[in-house]
Design an enzyme around this catalytic site. Structure first.
Site, mmCIF file in Angstrom:
data_model
loop_
_atom_site.group_PDB
_atom_site.id
_atom_site.type_symbol
_atom_site.label_atom_id
_atom_site.label_comp_id
_atom_site.label_asym_id
_atom_site.label_seq_id
_atom_site.Cartn_x
_atom_site.Cartn_y
_atom_site.Cartn_z
ATOM 1 N N SER A 50 50.424 13.576 -40.178
ATOM 2 C CA SER A 50 51.813 13.809 -40.602
ATOM 3 C C SER A 50 52.142 12.995 -41.850
ATOM 4 O O SER A 50 52.754 13.498 -42.798
ATOM 5 C CB SER A 50 52.779 13.389 -39.493
ATOM 6 O OG SER A 50 52.643 14.226 -38.386
ATOM 7 N N ARG A 97 52.963 14.193 -45.940
ATOM 8 C CA ARG A 97 54.198 13.767 -46.603
ATOM 9 C C ARG A 97 53.901 12.918 -47.831
ATOM 10 O O ARG A 97 54.608 13.013 -48.846
ATOM 11 C CB ARG A 97 55.076 12.999 -45.606
ATOM 12 C CG ARG A 97 55.700 13.928 -44.552
ATOM 13 C CD ARG A 97 56.056 13.179 -43.303
ATOM 14 N NE ARG A 97 56.821 13.972 -42.343
ATOM 15 C CZ ARG A 97 56.297 14.829 -41.468
ATOM 16 N NH1 ARG A 97 54.984 15.026 -41.429
ATOM 17 N NH2 ARG A 97 57.081 15.481 -40.616
ATOM 18 N N GLN A 127 59.038 19.142 -38.116
ATOM 19 C CA GLN A 127 58.661 20.001 -39.241
ATOM 20 C C GLN A 127 59.894 20.686 -39.828
ATOM 21 O O GLN A 127 60.041 20.773 -41.038
ATOM 22 C CB GLN A 127 57.640 21.044 -38.782
ATOM 23 C CG GLN A 127 56.301 20.422 -38.429
ATOM 24 C CD GLN A 127 55.254 21.441 -38.025
ATOM 25 O OE1 GLN A 127 55.556 22.626 -37.865
ATOM 26 N NE2 GLN A 127 54.036 20.987 -37.850
ATOM 27 N N ASP A 159 51.981 16.336 -29.330
ATOM 28 C CA ASP A 159 50.595 16.732 -29.593
ATOM 29 C C ASP A 159 49.619 16.136 -28.577
ATOM 30 O O ASP A 159 48.420 16.415 -28.625
ATOM 31 C CB ASP A 159 50.180 16.294 -31.005
ATOM 32 C CG ASP A 159 50.932 17.074 -32.073
ATOM 33 O OD1 ASP A 159 51.351 18.214 -31.792
ATOM 34 O OD2 ASP A 159 51.115 16.541 -33.183
ATOM 35 N N LYS A 182 52.035 26.119 -30.665
ATOM 36 C CA LYS A 182 51.226 25.226 -31.514
ATOM 37 C C LYS A 182 50.035 26.022 -32.072
ATOM 38 O O LYS A 182 50.094 27.238 -32.118
ATOM 39 C CB LYS A 182 50.782 24.003 -30.706
ATOM 40 C CG LYS A 182 51.946 23.096 -30.309
ATOM 41 C CD LYS A 182 52.597 22.467 -31.528
ATOM 42 C CE LYS A 182 53.799 21.615 -31.162
ATOM 43 N NZ LYS A 182 54.548 21.174 -32.345
ATOM 44 N N ARG A 193 49.130 26.177 -26.276
ATOM 45 C CA ARG A 193 48.412 25.008 -25.734
ATOM 46 C C ARG A 193 48.576 24.858 -24.233
ATOM 47 O O ARG A 193 47.686 24.312 -23.570
ATOM 48 C CB ARG A 193 48.902 23.727 -26.416
ATOM 49 C CG ARG A 193 48.056 23.370 -27.563
ATOM 50 C CD ARG A 193 48.328 22.019 -28.152
ATOM 51 N NE ARG A 193 47.621 21.989 -29.424
ATOM 52 C CZ ARG A 193 47.965 21.281 -30.474
ATOM 53 N NH1 ARG A 193 49.034 20.510 -30.421
ATOM 54 N NH2 ARG A 193 47.249 21.309 -31.571
ATOM 55 N N ARG A 239 42.894 20.271 -31.045
ATOM 56 C CA ARG A 239 43.191 19.322 -29.956
ATOM 57 C C ARG A 239 42.655 19.814 -28.609
ATOM 58 O O ARG A 239 42.334 19.007 -27.738
ATOM 59 C CB ARG A 239 44.693 19.026 -29.887
ATOM 60 C CG ARG A 239 45.205 18.385 -31.172
ATOM 61 C CD ARG A 239 46.503 17.653 -31.019
ATOM 62 N NE ARG A 239 47.127 17.471 -32.330
ATOM 63 C CZ ARG A 239 46.785 16.522 -33.202
ATOM 64 N NH1 ARG A 239 45.855 15.646 -32.908
ATOM 65 N NH2 ARG A 239 47.384 16.435 -34.378
HETATM 66 C C1 S3P Z 1 54.485 17.449 -37.061
HETATM 67 C C2 S3P Z 1 55.441 17.723 -36.110
HETATM 68 C C3 S3P Z 1 55.135 18.333 -34.812
HETATM 69 C C4 S3P Z 1 53.657 18.216 -34.468
HETATM 70 C C5 S3P Z 1 52.772 18.552 -35.617
HETATM 71 C C6 S3P Z 1 53.058 17.669 -36.806
HETATM 72 C C7 S3P Z 1 54.911 16.903 -38.359
HETATM 73 O O1 S3P Z 1 55.463 19.700 -34.867
HETATM 74 O O2 S3P Z 1 53.346 19.055 -33.369
HETATM 75 O O3 S3P Z 1 51.405 18.377 -35.255
HETATM 76 O O4 S3P Z 1 54.057 16.409 -39.119
HETATM 77 O O5 S3P Z 1 56.113 16.934 -38.633
HETATM 78 P P1 S3P Z 1 56.980 20.183 -34.592
HETATM 79 O O6 S3P Z 1 57.833 19.501 -35.546
HETATM 80 O O7 S3P Z 1 56.964 21.666 -34.835
HETATM 81 O O8 S3P Z 1 57.238 19.836 -33.151
#
Ligand code: S3P
Length: 465
Positions: A23, A27, A170, A320, A347, A351, A398
């Site tokens: 993540s 970013r 996200q 996750d 996902k 999952r 995963r």
């Molecule tokens: C993430 C947010 C999560 C996560 C993904 C990464 C991110 O998803 O499952 O692996 O980097 O913001 P969601 O925001 O859709 O829950």
């Protein structure tokens, strides 16, 4: 297809640093590309998902290079400075790349075509299309708001005040990134707190982001058109990747392993709280803060785990980690109850269904509902797979890693039908685990001891069913 088999063997031991946080890596590249000047990123995850983000940002005009010392150099274009790519952006398996880049591009006056692999093309994009449309962007997507889609970015983006209908970092991040090139204040209200890496890194590069706690969530206000300035960024190791080795350490008898430099953002550590409640010996040392993110060493020693009820409110902080928690739960004494899992259905795979299918094949009992799972622990080693069978990975990294970890501590080996998707988030996973003493290899491959003789436990004929 790259079938892999995990064989039960002796204890895992040692100390290692898992790869960079996925993540935070996405970013770091996106914000560095939107900043003025140079950003050096140390510890960037070099997995396929993040490399896909880098490639997309190059097509949008940023300069992104890997230096010989392993750091990454980004020359940004400044807020609002991205250019229209002359080709389709293919974001592979990565939902984070797709949703966050759609946000970043939505406030630029340009047209962009976006697609991904079969898994990503199944995933819902309506959750970002809706708020980004309110900001002035428009979209032509496939039925059900799926990729491929065409984005027409807003020439005059407008700020919004938006309450998230799903707890999704996200979606929150997509709006915050669109807000960068939007005059005025954009506000996102999240009813449940989700990972705040975007907010932390935006501040690190000079944006004005105000966060006010609100019930179980927060109100986040960002002032548009800031001058972001390139800064050094250090990415901590990914707690979601560390989780695989840590659960292996807790479940393979006699193990004692330490994962170093692991990010411990409070909104990412639901799994570690849960494992401790299950009786895990999980200790923290060397706590420090880097670029606004806490990180530490985590030591896991083999523990007799017990089943617990995991509260639904904890789901966003460990979303996750449910596949690997299900593996820990398979070893526990008693039942582990997991609730609030609706998001697992959308996902990289469904999952919840993929975990249940894998547990069933490995002889672990469970009950499942639309958004919950109960795993009946085996109070010790789960059975594992019958010879000739395999876990269906379903294009999901995963799922592959979780069931390989189950195989390390099961009575029989476990084969996953395709380990290739592991490279999206944890390149070198099998080598990383082998260095700790795990026996993970290409299915059917015979492990040779130093003298060339097959090592005990090596089996052939474990091709996927
Ligand atoms: C993430 C947010 C999560 C996560 C993904 C990464 C991110 O998803 O499952 O692996 O980097 O913001 P969601 O925001 O859709 O829950």
């Amino acid at each position: 297809m790259q079938p892999l088999t995990a064989h039960p063997r002796g204890p895992l031991r040692g100390r290692a640093r898992p790869p960079g946080d996925k993540s935070i890596s996405h970013r770091a590249l996106m914000l560095a590309a939107s900043a003025i000047g140079e950003t050096r990123v140390a510890g960037l995850l070099e997995g396929e998902d993040v490399l896909g983000t880098a490639e997309a940002l190059r097509k949008l005009g940023a300069v992104i290079e890997r230096s010989e010392d392993g750091t990454w150099r980004v020359l940004g274009r400044g807020t609002g400075g991205l250019v229209e790519p002359d080709d389709v952006l293919d974001l592979g398996n990565s939902g984070t790349s797709a949703r966050l880049l759609l946000g970043l591009m939505a406030s630029h006056d340009m047209s962009v075509f976006v697609t991904g692999d079969a898994s990503l093309r199944r995933r819902p994009m309506g959750r970002v299309i809706e708020p980004l449309s309110r900001m002035g962007a428009s979209f032509e997507a496939r039925q059900g708001n799926r990729l491929p889609l065409m984005l027409r970015g807003a020439s005059l983006p407008v700020p919004i005040r938006y309450e998230l209908p799903v707890a999704s970092a996200q979606v929150k991040s997509a709006i915050l990134l669109a807000a960068l090139n939007t005059p005025g204040t954009t506000t996102v209200i999240e009813p449940e707190a989700t990972r705040d890496h975007s907010e932390r890194m935006l501040r690190h590069l000079g944006a004005d982001v105000e966060v006010t706690a609100q019930g179980k969530g927060a109100e986040i206000a960002i002032t548009g058109c800031p001058e972001l300035v390139g800064q050094p960024i250090t990415v901590p190791a990914d707690p979601s990747s560390a989780a695989f080795a840590l659960v292996a350490g807790l479940t393979v008898p006699g193990s004692d392993i330490t994962m170093t430099g692991v990010g411990l953002n409070p909104l990412r550590i639901g799994l570690f709280h849960t494992l401790r409640e299950m009786g895990a010996s999980l200790d923290i040392a060397d706590l420090r803060t880097e670029c606004g993110e806490p990180a530490a060493a985590l030591r896991a020693r083999y523990s007799e785990l017990k089943g617990i009820a995991v509260p639904a409110e904890r789901a966003p902080s460990m979303i996750d980690e449910y596949p690997i928690l299900a593996v820990a739960a398979a070893h526990a004494r008693g039942t582990t109850v997991m609730k609030g899992l609706a998001e697992l259905r959308v996902k990289e795979s469904d999952r919840l269904a993929a975990v249940a299918d894998g547990l069933e094949r490995c002889g672990v009992k469970f009950r499942i509902g639309e958004d919950w799972l109960e795993v009946e622990g085996c109070a010790g080693l789960p059975p594992g797979l019958d010879a000739g069978r395999a876990i269906t990975t379903q294009m999901d990294h995963r799922i592959a890693m979780s069931f390989l970890v189950l195989g390390l501590g099961a009575r029989r080996p476990v084969t996953v039908d395709d380990g290739s998707f592991i490279d999206t988030s944890f390149p070198g996973f099998a080598d990383f685990m082998r260095a700790l003493g795990a026996d993970i290899r290409i299915a059917g491959e015979v492990q040779l001891a130093a003298g060339g003789a097959p090592v005990g436990g090596a089996r052939t004929g474990e091709a996927p069913a």
